[in-house]
Design a protein around this motif. Structure first.
Motif, PDB file in Angstrom:
ATOM      1  N   GLY A   1      -8.602 -11.814  -5.237  1.00  0.00           N
ATOM      2  CA  GLY A   1      -7.724 -12.939  -4.951  1.00  0.00           C
ATOM      3  C   GLY A   1      -7.289 -12.955  -3.505  1.00  0.00           C
ATOM      4  O   GLY A   1      -7.622 -12.068  -2.720  1.00  0.00           O
ATOM      5  N   GLU A   2      -6.526 -13.985  -3.161  1.00  0.00           N
ATOM      6  CA  GLU A   2      -6.054 -14.131  -1.787  1.00  0.00           C
ATOM      7  C   GLU A   2      -4.637 -13.626  -1.601  1.00  0.00           C
ATOM      8  O   GLU A   2      -4.168 -13.502  -0.478  1.00  0.00           O
ATOM      9  N   THR A   3      -3.937 -13.363  -2.699  1.00  0.00           N
ATOM     10  CA  THR A   3      -2.551 -12.935  -2.619  1.00  0.00           C
ATOM     11  C   THR A   3      -2.426 -11.485  -3.030  1.00  0.00           C
ATOM     12  O   THR A   3      -2.985 -11.056  -4.040  1.00  0.00           O
ATOM     13  N   ASN A   4      -1.707 -10.740  -2.245  1.00  0.00           N
ATOM     14  CA  ASN A   4      -1.419  -9.342  -2.548  1.00  0.00           C
ATOM     15  C   ASN A   4       0.056  -9.261  -2.944  1.00  0.00           C
ATOM     16  O   ASN A   4       0.779 -10.252  -2.857  1.00  0.00           O
ATOM     17  N   PHE A   5       0.510  -8.089  -3.360  1.00  0.00           N
ATOM     18  CA  PHE A   5       1.862  -8.002  -3.889  1.00  0.00           C
ATOM     19  C   PHE A   5       2.593  -6.753  -3.425  1.00  0.00           C
ATOM     20  O   PHE A   5       1.996  -5.697  -3.276  1.00  0.00           O
ATOM     21  N   ILE A   6       3.889  -6.923  -3.215  1.00  0.00           N
ATOM     22  CA  ILE A   6       4.795  -5.819  -2.960  1.00  0.00           C
ATOM     23  C   ILE A   6       5.589  -5.627  -4.247  1.00  0.00           C
ATOM     24  O   ILE A   6       6.052  -6.597  -4.851  1.00  0.00           O
ATOM     25  N   ILE A   7       5.746  -4.393  -4.648  1.00  0.00           N
ATOM     26  CA  ILE A   7       6.512  -4.076  -5.851  1.00  0.00           C
ATOM     27  C   ILE A   7       7.610  -3.101  -5.447  1.00  0.00           C
ATOM     28  O   ILE A   7       7.346  -2.089  -4.806  1.00  0.00           O
ATOM     29  N   SER A   8       8.825  -3.409  -5.837  1.00  0.00           N
ATOM     30  CA  SER A   8       9.955  -2.537  -5.541  1.00  0.00           C
ATOM     31  C   SER A   8      10.759  -2.342  -6.813  1.00  0.00           C
ATOM     32  O   SER A   8      11.144  -3.321  -7.462  1.00  0.00           O
ATOM     33  N   ILE A   9      10.979  -1.079  -7.177  1.00  0.00           N
ATOM     34  CA  ILE A   9      11.777  -0.782  -8.363  1.00  0.00           C
ATOM     35  C   ILE A   9      12.847   0.229  -7.985  1.00  0.00           C
ATOM     36  O   ILE A   9      12.549   1.374  -7.663  1.00  0.00           O
ATOM     37  N   LEU A  10      14.084  -0.210  -8.008  1.00  0.00           N
ATOM     38  CA  LEU A  10      15.229   0.672  -7.787  1.00  0.00           C
ATOM     39  C   LEU A  10      15.718   1.103  -9.157  1.00  0.00           C
ATOM     40  O   LEU A  10      15.912   0.256 -10.043  1.00  0.00           O
ATOM     41  N   HIS A  11      15.892   2.406  -9.344  1.00  0.00           N
ATOM     42  CA  HIS A  11      16.172   2.899 -10.692  1.00  0.00           C
ATOM     43  C   HIS A  11      17.143   4.071 -10.689  1.00  0.00           C
ATOM     44  O   HIS A  11      17.457   4.641  -9.650  1.00  0.00           O
ATOM     45  N   ASN A  12      17.590   4.411 -11.875  1.00  0.00           N
ATOM     46  CA  ASN A  12      18.499   5.523 -12.079  1.00  0.00           C
ATOM     47  C   ASN A  12      17.701   6.695 -12.661  1.00  0.00           C
ATOM     48  O   ASN A  12      17.775   6.960 -13.860  1.00  0.00           O
ATOM     49  N   ASN A  13      16.917   7.340 -11.791  1.00  0.00           N
ATOM     50  CA  ASN A  13      16.066   8.457 -12.221  1.00  0.00           C
ATOM     51  C   ASN A  13      15.188   8.082 -13.406  1.00  0.00           C
ATOM     52  O   ASN A  13      15.027   8.855 -14.352  1.00  0.00           O
ATOM     53  N   ALA A  14      14.615   6.881 -13.346  1.00  0.00           N
ATOM     54  CA  ALA A  14      13.738   6.374 -14.405  1.00  0.00           C
ATOM     55  C   ALA A  14      12.327   6.168 -13.861  1.00  0.00           C
ATOM     56  O   ALA A  14      11.715   5.128 -14.061  1.00  0.00           O
ATOM     57  N   THR A  15      11.811   7.195 -13.174  1.00  0.00           N
ATOM     58  CA  THR A  15      10.488   7.080 -12.547  1.00  0.00           C
ATOM     59  C   THR A  15       9.409   6.761 -13.563  1.00  0.00           C
ATOM     60  O   THR A  15       8.533   5.929 -13.303  1.00  0.00           O
ATOM     61  N   ASP A  16       9.438   7.398 -14.729  1.00  0.00           N
ATOM     62  CA  ASP A  16       8.416   7.141 -15.749  1.00  0.00           C
ATOM     63  C   ASP A  16       8.425   5.676 -16.174  1.00  0.00           C
ATOM     64  O   ASP A  16       7.368   5.063 -16.335  1.00  0.00           O
ATOM     65  N   THR A  17       9.608   5.114 -16.334  1.00  0.00           N
ATOM     66  CA  THR A  17       9.718   3.701 -16.706  1.00  0.00           C
ATOM     67  C   THR A  17       9.185   2.820 -15.589  1.00  0.00           C
ATOM     68  O   THR A  17       8.475   1.842 -15.841  1.00  0.00           O
ATOM     69  N   ALA A  18       9.496   3.156 -14.342  1.00  0.00           N
ATOM     70  CA  ALA A  18       9.001   2.386 -13.196  1.00  0.00           C
ATOM     71  C   ALA A  18       7.472   2.391 -13.163  1.00  0.00           C
ATOM     72  O   ALA A  18       6.849   1.345 -12.965  1.00  0.00           O
ATOM     73  N   VAL A  19       6.880   3.553 -13.375  1.00  0.00           N
ATOM     74  CA  VAL A  19       5.413   3.653 -13.366  1.00  0.00           C
ATOM     75  C   VAL A  19       4.820   2.833 -14.505  1.00  0.00           C
ATOM     76  O   VAL A  19       3.815   2.132 -14.323  1.00  0.00           O
ATOM     77  N   LYS A  20       5.431   2.860 -15.678  1.00  0.00           N
ATOM     78  CA  LYS A  20       4.931   2.079 -16.814  1.00  0.00           C
ATOM     79  C   LYS A  20       4.982   0.582 -16.517  1.00  0.00           C
ATOM     80  O   LYS A  20       4.064  -0.152 -16.874  1.00  0.00           O
ATOM     81  N   ILE A  21       6.052   0.131 -15.875  1.00  0.00           N
ATOM     82  CA  ILE A  21       6.151  -1.284 -15.522  1.00  0.00           C
ATOM     83  C   ILE A  21       5.027  -1.653 -14.558  1.00  0.00           C
ATOM     84  O   ILE A  21       4.301  -2.625 -14.772  1.00  0.00           O
ATOM     85  N   VAL A  22       4.890  -0.869 -13.497  1.00  0.00           N
ATOM     86  CA  VAL A  22       3.880  -1.185 -12.478  1.00  0.00           C
ATOM     87  C   VAL A  22       2.484  -1.187 -13.077  1.00  0.00           C
ATOM     88  O   VAL A  22       1.709  -2.124 -12.860  1.00  0.00           O
ATOM     89  N   THR A  23       2.142  -0.170 -13.833  1.00  0.00           N
ATOM     90  CA  THR A  23       0.775  -0.089 -14.357  1.00  0.00           C
ATOM     91  C   THR A  23       0.512  -1.056 -15.509  1.00  0.00           C
ATOM     92  O   THR A  23      -0.638  -1.205 -15.935  1.00  0.00           O
ATOM     93  N   SER A  24       1.548  -1.751 -15.969  1.00  0.00           N
ATOM     94  CA  SER A  24       1.325  -2.783 -17.002  1.00  0.00           C
ATOM     95  C   SER A  24       0.950  -4.118 -16.381  1.00  0.00           C
ATOM     96  O   SER A  24       0.489  -5.023 -17.082  1.00  0.00           O
ATOM     97  N   ILE A  25       1.125  -4.278 -15.077  1.00  0.00           N
ATOM     98  CA  ILE A  25       0.849  -5.548 -14.405  1.00  0.00           C
ATOM     99  C   ILE A  25      -0.651  -5.838 -14.467  1.00  0.00           C
ATOM    100  O   ILE A  25      -1.475  -5.002 -14.110  1.00  0.00           O
ATOM    101  N   HIS A  26      -0.974  -7.039 -14.929  1.00  0.00           N
ATOM    102  CA  HIS A  26      -2.383  -7.457 -14.965  1.00  0.00           C
ATOM    103  C   HIS A  26      -2.469  -8.974 -14.839  1.00  0.00           C
ATOM    104  O   HIS A  26      -1.512  -9.687 -15.103  1.00  0.00           O
ATOM    105  N   LYS A  27      -3.640  -9.425 -14.437  1.00  0.00           N
ATOM    106  CA  LYS A  27      -3.885 -10.871 -14.309  1.00  0.00           C
ATOM    107  C   LYS A  27      -4.231 -11.442 -15.669  1.00  0.00           C
ATOM    108  O   LYS A  27      -4.844 -10.790 -16.496  1.00  0.00           O
ATOM    109  N   LEU A  28      -3.807 -12.677 -15.870  1.00  0.00           N
ATOM    110  CA  LEU A  28      -4.142 -13.372 -17.118  1.00  0.00           C
ATOM    111  C   LEU A  28      -5.535 -13.965 -17.042  1.00  0.00           C
ATOM    112  O   LEU A  28      -6.061 -14.226 -16.019  1.00  0.00           O
TER     113      LEU A  28
END
Length: 158
Positions: free
Chosen positions: A131-158
């Protein structure tokens, strides 16, 4: 076992089961402007959804901010993306020593973990090779790194 102990035990089992199911519950969101879909923890509250950004939070899961931002810049390539991550992170006040490569669901890029104003942060820059668009992802959390990684790796194109 007395009847009192039985009811106490049953109550504890019920509370544990409910807590476990609540922790596992997730919700799927779609960022229609970019045809992206991702999974977030239960209790997630969308705070912005436009062509400029998708943001939300989940107090229950310790996610203070999940931000997904488009980055349209033809000069960004896989060769300079790590440097771009360090530069963009610095603009947010996050100091990054070294970026780590990441690849998932057709995206490739770099991520770093650090802090912004004392808050643990997961920061990533992702290329969409098709694609032509790239993305920045920012997750500020309360020591929830595992949850942050799960959110990021769930991102997919339809």
């Amino acid at each position: 076992m007395t009847l009192k102990h039985f009811f106490s035990f049953a109550l504890l089992v019920a509370i544990f089961s409910f807590s476990f199911q609540s922790a596992k519950a997730q919700t799927t969101y779609t960022w229609e402007d970019y045809s992206l879909e991702f999974t977030v923890p239960a209790g997630f509250q969308e705070t912005a959804n436009s062509g400029e950004k998708f943001e939300g939070k989940s107090d229950r899961a310790g996610i203070f901010l999940f931000g997904l931002y488009p980055l349209s810049d033809a000069s960004i390539t896989s060769d300079n993306l790590a440097d771009m991550l360090v530069e963009l992170a610095a603009e947010t006040g996050m100091e990054v020593g070294e970026a780590e490569a990441i690849s998932f669901n057709g995206f490739e890029g770099y991520y770093a973990e650090g802090e912004i104003e004392g808050v643990p942060t997961f920061f990533a820059c992702m290329l969409d090779p098709e694609g032509e668009t790239n993305f920045i992802i920012s997750i500020l959390h309360n020591n929830a790194t595992d949850t942050a990684v799960k959110i990021v790796t769930s991102i997919h194109k339809l």
